[in-house]
Design an enzyme around this catalytic site. Structure first.
Site, PDB file in Angstrom:
ATOM      1  CG  ASP A  57      10.051  -3.290  -9.268  1.00  0.00           C
ATOM      2  OD1 ASP A  57      10.689  -3.773 -10.236  1.00  0.00           O
ATOM      3  OD2 ASP A  57       8.863  -2.933  -9.373  1.00  0.00           O
ATOM      4  N   GLY A  90       3.712   1.707  -2.096  1.00  0.00           N
ATOM      5  CA  GLY A  90       4.601   1.809  -3.261  1.00  0.00           C
ATOM      6  C   GLY A  90       5.995   1.303  -2.944  1.00  0.00           C
ATOM      7  CG  LEU A  91       7.378   1.048   0.658  1.00  0.00           C
ATOM      8  CD1 LEU A  91       7.313   0.821   2.170  1.00  0.00           C
ATOM      9  CD2 LEU A  91       8.555   1.968   0.347  1.00  0.00           C
ATOM     10  N   GLY A  92       7.023  -1.793  -3.382  1.00  0.00           N
ATOM     11  CA  GLY A  92       7.424  -2.948  -4.196  1.00  0.00           C
ATOM     12  C   GLY A  92       6.809  -4.269  -3.797  1.00  0.00           C
ATOM     13  CB  SER A  93       3.682  -5.259  -2.031  1.00  0.00           C
ATOM     14  OG  SER A  93       2.792  -4.501  -2.789  1.00  0.00           O
ATOM     15  N   GLY A 103       0.776  -1.241   0.000  1.00  0.00           N
ATOM     16  CA  GLY A 103       0.000   0.000   0.000  1.00  0.00           C
ATOM     17  C   GLY A 103       0.804   1.285   0.000  1.00  0.00           C
ATOM     18  CB  ALA A 116       8.576  -8.093  -2.565  1.00  0.00           C
TER      19      ALA A 116
END
Ligand code: PMV
Length: 298
Positions: A141, A94-97, A92, A100
């Site tokens: 990412d 924008g940290l690359g979920s 949620g 990942a």
């Protein structure tokens, strides 16, 4: 029932923070990306029924899971079905979920079948999956999720170099708005088609700043890296991908004494980052909060 039926496999992959070079990296230029100490974990068991059961609350688009399964089955000639679950600390923001989750699932499947594959081959496979789901993207990412650390990265994994730093002294502020990366990338593409030369000039500037940052990060010259953050932000503003909210958070961080600050990622929302000293870390966090940001502790 064979022994595989009881086998539970877990694998995890970290999220990422774009440090410098966003957008330009889609067009063949380098970027710098860091993995963060927040993860998505995938748990996988063999299904008793001939279909996959996917319960992945941390993944916004299930195609990242279904396409990974299809690609893996095709590539390795496997026909098993799985029950898959996820746990995420990165969804949620924008940290690359998504990337990942893709990497963690590939790692879990490799571990389930006891197949060993080197990192570059894992990268190529995950890059193919993510591109087929979301269209364009540089793959930065995915590299962060596979290699960890801080990386100098060129489009599509042409270069992936680990930089010799353990951590970067940054703080992260979430703007409260979830960015639409695909939309932002298409917007820049349209501008590229209309104003090719000017946009290329911006990318070349970003590329020079990124090359210098690679060197200065290695030297831990945070004062200079902070300036490079600021110049990179100017370029992103010229590209039209920053927002009033992000600009406000960036300026607040600078006034509170950050070495430098910029948006991180596609823009239009998501996060900004500020490079800070130990002494002013708390003051910068407070300033970003006062500008309406939510601090993400990494
Ligand atoms: O929005 P994010 O955090 O996924 O970052 C996108 C970065 C871009 O350079 C705009 C796209 C890419 O794939 O490199």
């Amino acid at each position: 029932m064979n022994e595989d039926s009881n086998k539970i496999v877990t694998a995890r992959a970290p999220g990422k923070l774009m440090i410098m070079g966003e957008h330009a990296v889609v067009y063949g230029y380098p970027c710098i990306v860091s993995a963060i100490d927040k993860y998505i974990e995938v748990k996988l068991t063999k299904s008793e029924v001939p279909e996959d059961t996917i319960q992945t609350p941390g993944v916004s688009d299930n195609r990242f899971i279904t396409v990974t399964l299809e690609t893996f089955r095709k590539k390795f000639g496997k026909n098993d079905f799985f029950t898959i679950g996820t746990k995420s600390d990165i969804t949620g923001f924008g940290l690359g979920s998504s990337s990942a989750a893709t990497v963690a699932l590939v790692k879990a499947l490799l571990s389930f079948y006891e197949i060993s594959l080197d990192n570059k081959k894992i990268f190529d496979m995950c890059f193919e999956i993510v591109k087929s789901v979301q269209g364009e993207g540089s793959g930065f990412d995915i590299a962060a999720a596979i290699y960890g650390g801080t990386l100098y990265f060129v489009t599509g994994g042409k270069k992936i170099e680990e930089l010799p730093v353990n951590s970067l002294p940054v703080i992260v502020g979430f703007s409260g708005i979830k960015a639409d990366t695909v939309k932002q990338v298409s917007m820049v593409k349209e501008k590229m088609q209309k104003y090719g030369k000017s946009i290329m000039a911006i990318f070349e500037n970003i590329s020079r700043l990124t090359e210098e940052a690679k060197q200065r990060i290695t030297e831990k010259d945070w004062v200079r890296v902070g300036k490079l953050f600021n110049y990179n932000q100017d370029c992103l503003e010229s590209l039209g991908v920053s927002t009033e909210k992000l600009n406000g958070m960036v300026i607040a961080a600078r006034i509170a004494g950050a070495y430098g600050a910029k948006l991180s990622g596609a823009g239009g929302g998501d996060c900004m980052i500020a490079l800070v000293s130990d002494e002013n870390r708390e003051a910068v966090k407070e300033a970003v909060k006062s500008a309406g940001g939510e601090i993400i502790n990494i």
